[in-house]
Design a protein around this motif. Structure first.
Motif, PDB file in Angstrom:
ATOM      1  N   ARG A  15      -2.336  30.429  44.307  1.00 13.10           N
ATOM      2  CA  ARG A  15      -1.320  31.426  44.017  1.00 13.10           C
ATOM      3  C   ARG A  15      -1.938  32.912  44.824  1.00 13.10           C
ATOM      4  O   ARG A  15      -2.721  33.231  44.768  1.00 13.10           O
ATOM      5  CB  ARG A  15      -0.756  32.205  42.581  1.00 13.10           C
ATOM      6  CG  ARG A  15      -0.741  30.184  41.249  1.00 13.10           C
ATOM      7  CD  ARG A  15      -0.429  30.883  40.081  1.00 13.10           C
ATOM      8  NE  ARG A  15       0.484  32.258  39.772  1.00 13.10           N
ATOM      9  CZ  ARG A  15       1.285  31.670  39.465  1.00 13.10           C
ATOM     10  NH1 ARG A  15       2.377  30.985  40.292  1.00 13.10           N
ATOM     11  NH2 ARG A  15       2.063  32.535  39.382  1.00 13.10           N
ATOM     12  N   ILE A  16      -0.923  33.438  45.126  1.00 13.21           N
ATOM     13  CA  ILE A  16      -1.491  33.903  47.111  1.00 13.21           C
ATOM     14  C   ILE A  16      -0.139  35.460  46.354  1.00 13.21           C
ATOM     15  O   ILE A  16       1.086  35.209  46.203  1.00 13.21           O
ATOM     16  CB  ILE A  16      -1.353  34.038  47.977  1.00 13.21           C
ATOM     17  CG1 ILE A  16      -2.559  32.800  48.278  1.00 13.21           C
ATOM     18  CG2 ILE A  16      -1.036  34.695  48.895  1.00 13.21           C
ATOM     19  CD1 ILE A  16      -2.689  31.877  49.746  1.00 13.21           C
ATOM     20  N   GLY A  17      -1.127  36.388  46.803  1.00 11.20           N
ATOM     21  CA  GLY A  17      -0.381  37.942  47.213  1.00 11.20           C
ATOM     22  C   GLY A  17       0.258  38.702  48.000  1.00 11.20           C
ATOM     23  O   GLY A  17      -1.035  39.067  48.583  1.00 11.20           O
ATOM     24  N   LEU A  18       0.921  39.203  48.342  1.00  9.69           N
ATOM     25  CA  LEU A  18       1.412  39.529  49.928  1.00  9.69           C
ATOM     26  C   LEU A  18       0.835  41.051  50.343  1.00  9.69           C
ATOM     27  O   LEU A  18       1.687  41.295  49.533  1.00  9.69           O
ATOM     28  CB  LEU A  18       1.869  38.800  51.041  1.00  9.69           C
ATOM     29  CG  LEU A  18       2.417  39.762  52.335  1.00  9.69           C
ATOM     30  CD1 LEU A  18       1.547  39.414  53.106  1.00  9.69           C
ATOM     31  CD2 LEU A  18       4.294  39.584  52.963  1.00  9.69           C
ATOM     32  N   ILE A  19       0.246  41.986  50.739  1.00  8.59           N
ATOM     33  CA  ILE A  19       0.044  43.072  51.230  1.00  8.59           C
ATOM     34  C   ILE A  19       0.677  43.419  52.471  1.00  8.59           C
ATOM     35  O   ILE A  19      -0.216  43.327  53.445  1.00  8.59           O
ATOM     36  CB  ILE A  19      -1.264  43.995  50.873  1.00  8.59           C
ATOM     37  CG1 ILE A  19      -1.519  42.785  49.027  1.00  8.59           C
ATOM     38  CG2 ILE A  19      -1.698  45.309  50.702  1.00  8.59           C
ATOM     39  CD1 ILE A  19      -2.877  44.170  49.304  1.00  8.59           C
ATOM     40  N   GLY A  20       2.167  44.495  52.537  1.00 10.37           N
ATOM     41  CA  GLY A  20       2.730  44.411  53.554  1.00 10.37           C
ATOM     42  C   GLY A  20       3.754  44.129  54.010  1.00 10.37           C
ATOM     43  O   GLY A  20       3.328  42.807  54.351  1.00 10.37           O
ATOM     44  N   ALA A  21       4.358  44.438  53.771  1.00  6.91           N
ATOM     45  CA  ALA A  21       5.958  43.342  54.689  1.00  6.91           C
ATOM     46  C   ALA A  21       6.329  43.494  56.049  1.00  6.91           C
ATOM     47  O   ALA A  21       7.411  43.383  55.825  1.00  6.91           O
ATOM     48  CB  ALA A  21       6.520  43.243  53.376  1.00  6.91           C
ATOM     49  N   GLY A  22       5.552  43.943  56.692  1.00  4.92           N
ATOM     50  CA  GLY A  22       6.226  44.550  58.558  1.00  4.92           C
ATOM     51  C   GLY A  22       6.044  42.848  59.134  1.00  4.92           C
ATOM     52  O   GLY A  22       6.203  41.818  58.386  1.00  4.92           O
ATOM     53  N   TRP A  23       5.771  42.998  60.481  1.00  7.51           N
ATOM     54  CA  TRP A  23       5.999  42.186  61.139  1.00  7.51           C
ATOM     55  C   TRP A  23       4.876  41.063  60.992  1.00  7.51           C
ATOM     56  O   TRP A  23       5.500  39.439  61.041  1.00  7.51           O
ATOM     57  CB  TRP A  23       5.558  42.693  62.602  1.00  7.51           C
ATOM     58  CG  TRP A  23       5.940  41.520  63.429  1.00  7.51           C
ATOM     59  CD1 TRP A  23       4.462  41.489  64.569  1.00  7.51           C
ATOM     60  CD2 TRP A  23       7.213  41.056  64.303  1.00  7.51           C
ATOM     61  NE1 TRP A  23       5.012  40.226  65.217  1.00  7.51           N
ATOM     62  CE2 TRP A  23       6.404  40.512  64.480  1.00  7.51           C
ATOM     63  CE3 TRP A  23       8.761  41.276  64.369  1.00  7.51           C
ATOM     64  CZ2 TRP A  23       7.620  39.114  65.773  1.00  7.51           C
ATOM     65  CZ3 TRP A  23       8.836  40.218  64.893  1.00  7.51           C
ATOM     66  CH2 TRP A  23       8.837  38.829  65.430  1.00  7.51           C
ATOM     67  N   MET A  24       3.677  41.325  60.968  1.00 12.95           N
ATOM     68  CA  MET A  24       3.185  40.560  60.224  1.00 12.95           C
ATOM     69  C   MET A  24       3.193  39.456  58.886  1.00 12.95           C
ATOM     70  O   MET A  24       2.952  37.914  58.920  1.00 12.95           O
ATOM     71  CB  MET A  24       1.064  40.870  61.426  1.00 12.95           C
ATOM     72  CG  MET A  24       0.658  39.228  61.316  1.00 12.95           C
ATOM     73  SD  MET A  24       0.637  38.769  63.089  1.00 12.95           S
ATOM     74  CE  MET A  24       1.677  36.996  62.249  1.00 12.95           C
ATOM     75  N   GLY A  25       3.408  40.972  58.189  1.00 13.00           N
ATOM     76  CA  GLY A  25       3.497  40.420  56.979  1.00 13.00           C
ATOM     77  C   GLY A  25       4.260  39.216  56.615  1.00 13.00           C
ATOM     78  O   GLY A  25       4.297  37.614  55.631  1.00 13.00           O
ATOM     79  N   ALA A  26       5.310  39.557  57.257  1.00 11.91           N
ATOM     80  CA  ALA A  26       6.669  38.997  57.312  1.00 11.91           C
ATOM     81  C   ALA A  26       6.421  37.488  58.111  1.00 11.91           C
ATOM     82  O   ALA A  26       6.530  36.569  56.789  1.00 11.91           O
ATOM     83  CB  ALA A  26       7.841  39.961  58.027  1.00 11.91           C
ATOM     84  N   PHE A  27       5.511  36.918  58.687  1.00 10.83           N
ATOM     85  CA  PHE A  27       5.392  36.000  59.364  1.00 10.83           C
ATOM     86  C   PHE A  27       4.499  34.687  58.422  1.00 10.83           C
ATOM     87  O   PHE A  27       4.909  34.257  58.027  1.00 10.83           O
ATOM     88  CB  PHE A  27       4.956  36.347  60.139  1.00 10.83           C
ATOM     89  CG  PHE A  27       5.163  34.640  60.995  1.00 10.83           C
ATOM     90  CD1 PHE A  27       6.215  33.992  61.809  1.00 10.83           C
ATOM     91  CD2 PHE A  27       3.480  34.131  61.691  1.00 10.83           C
ATOM     92  CE1 PHE A  27       5.406  32.664  62.097  1.00 10.83           C
ATOM     93  CE2 PHE A  27       3.717  32.878  61.803  1.00 10.83           C
ATOM     94  CZ  PHE A  27       4.505  32.089  62.445  1.00 10.83           C
ATOM     95  N   HIS A  28       3.792  35.580  58.110  1.00 11.04           N
ATOM     96  CA  HIS A  28       2.536  35.152  56.721  1.00 11.04           C
ATOM     97  C   HIS A  28       2.883  34.972  55.300  1.00 11.04           C
ATOM     98  O   HIS A  28       3.526  33.747  54.584  1.00 11.04           O
ATOM     99  CB  HIS A  28       2.143  35.833  56.746  1.00 11.04           C
ATOM    100  CG  HIS A  28       0.952  36.609  57.798  1.00 11.04           C
ATOM    101  ND1 HIS A  28      -0.033  35.342  58.581  1.00 11.04           N
ATOM    102  CD2 HIS A  28      -0.365  37.304  58.365  1.00 11.04           C
ATOM    103  CE1 HIS A  28      -0.901  35.808  59.058  1.00 11.04           C
ATOM    104  NE2 HIS A  28      -1.080  37.140  59.185  1.00 11.04           N
ATOM    105  N   ALA A  29       4.388  35.763  54.954  1.00  9.09           N
ATOM    106  CA  ALA A  29       4.892  35.514  54.419  1.00  9.09           C
ATOM    107  C   ALA A  29       6.049  34.229  53.937  1.00  9.09           C
ATOM    108  O   ALA A  29       5.729  33.287  53.020  1.00  9.09           O
ATOM    109  CB  ALA A  29       5.545  36.250  53.767  1.00  9.09           C
TER     110      ALA A  29
END
Length: 365
Positions: A15-29
């Motif tokens: 179970r993972i939380g993402l920090i940063g929803a920009g360009w790279m963060g959105a792809f990781h999401a």
């Protein structure tokens, strides 16, 4: 109709939380939510909550917050992916580790070696897994080249080369907003890790940099650099060259090469596929224009590898074995960062600069 109950043998996802929803963060999401069966994205943190909410709605993620501390305090979260601006990477890693969260951090791990040392201390004290986003290692051709090096196919490495040419249009409208040193700390740092990885067991010793603002010369006086060539010497005698430019008109171009006493191996290509058109005007081929096109699978595979390592720690399972050292950790982050910092100094002075702090012994001295 009668259904037969089946007990799943699949382990619980990480179970993972993402920090940063920009360009790279959105792809990781999207990778975590859609492409990695061993992971599940449960929360997104970003001060731009409207952006985070839009991404969460797209992916069916129920939890959004402006404060990463909420992720660190959540007992249901096993790990975090840090994809915010580079200046926050170190402190976020420290806070996550102290909260007992495993960490995947985009490059660089920190902006200086002192910051990174504090990350190392926090990670060691917490006993968590920390991984950096050197995705190039997971690209099929780069990994194949590294396996050739391990198998002795090129003999002793003597000359190495790595290059990154970002796609562009011949101008960089946002040049004034690019932090000084970005070409070394956030672009060429990938090349430095690739060169270190391709020359196993050899410590980087010194660098000499030639760099300029050739795409946007009007910003040079402000410290902006968009073109650089780095000559790197290793303790085993090998000589490496890394180069970067921020505006390749033909597309995103990333390649690597190892020449040694027994042969040579190359990785990377400039075309998106192997398809080539033959016509009256000559030859043509499609080229990738985005990092997430060229390294789509590599970005996904690095997070899948991260999830496997976290699960092995959480569940007491065996860690994955890829046949060659693959998963980049704090030592790899430090070695690449030490080279980048030496490059900044060499670019400033024009002189060959010793690399300080790359080895474990130096870091602990």
């Amino acid at each position: 109709m009668t259904y037969f109950p089946v007990v799943s043998a699949r382990p619980e996802p990480v179970r993972i939380g993402l920090i940063g929803a920009g360009w790279m963060g959105a792809f990781h999401a999207r990778s975590l939510a859609l492409r990695i069966p061993g992971a599940v994205l449960v929360a997104i943190a970003d001060p731009a909550t409207a952006v985070a909410e839009e991404l969460a709605a797209e992916l069916g993620v129920a939890l959004v917050t402006a404060d990463p501390a909420d992720l660190f305090a959540d007992p249901e979260i096993d790990a975090v992916v840090i994809a915010g601006p580079a200046r926050f990477h170190a402190q976020l890693s420290i806070d996550a580790a102290r909260a007992g969260k495993h960490v995947f951090c985009e490059k660089p791990g920190a902006l200086d070696l002192e910051e990174l040392a504090r990350v190392e201390e926090a990670v060691a004290a917490a006993g968590v897994h920390w991984q950096i986003g050197f995705n190039r290692r997971y690209a099929t051709d780069f990994l194949a080249a590294r396996r050739d090096v391990a198998a002795g196919a090129v003999g002793t490495p003597q000359l190495l080369r790595s290059l990154t040419r970002d796609p562009g249009t011949g101008s960089i409208p946002h040049a004034a907003k690019v932090p000084q040193g970005t070409i070394f700390l956030e672009t060429l740092i990938h090349d430095f890790d690739a060169l270190n990885w391709f020359n196993p067991g050899a410590e980087p010793v010194s660098v000499h940099v030639t760099a300029d603002a050739l795409v946007e010369p009007s910003f040079k006086d402000a410290g902006f650099l968009d073109t650089a060539v780095v000559t790197l010497r290793y303790a085993n005698g090998a000589i490496a060259v890394a180069e970067a430019n921020f505006s390749a008109l033909y597309g995103y171009d990333v390649r690597g090469e190892v020449f040694g006493s027994a042969g040579m191996v190359q990785a990377g290509r400039t075309t998106e596929t192997a398809a080539v058109r033959y016509g009256a005007a000559g030859l043509s081929a499609e080229t990738p224009r985005l990092n997430i096109e060229l390294f789509h699978d590599a970005y996904t595979d690095e997070l899948a590898d991260f999830a496997e390592h976290v699960r092995s720690r959480r569940d007491g399972a065996a860690a994955p074995d890829r046949g060659v050292p693959l998963t980049p950790g704090l030592e790899d982050a430090r070695r690449a960062l030490a080279i980048a910092l030496a490059c900044i100094e060499s670019a400033r002075t024009g002189a060959t600069t010793a690399i300080v702090g790359a080895s474990v012994a130096e870091a602990r001295a």
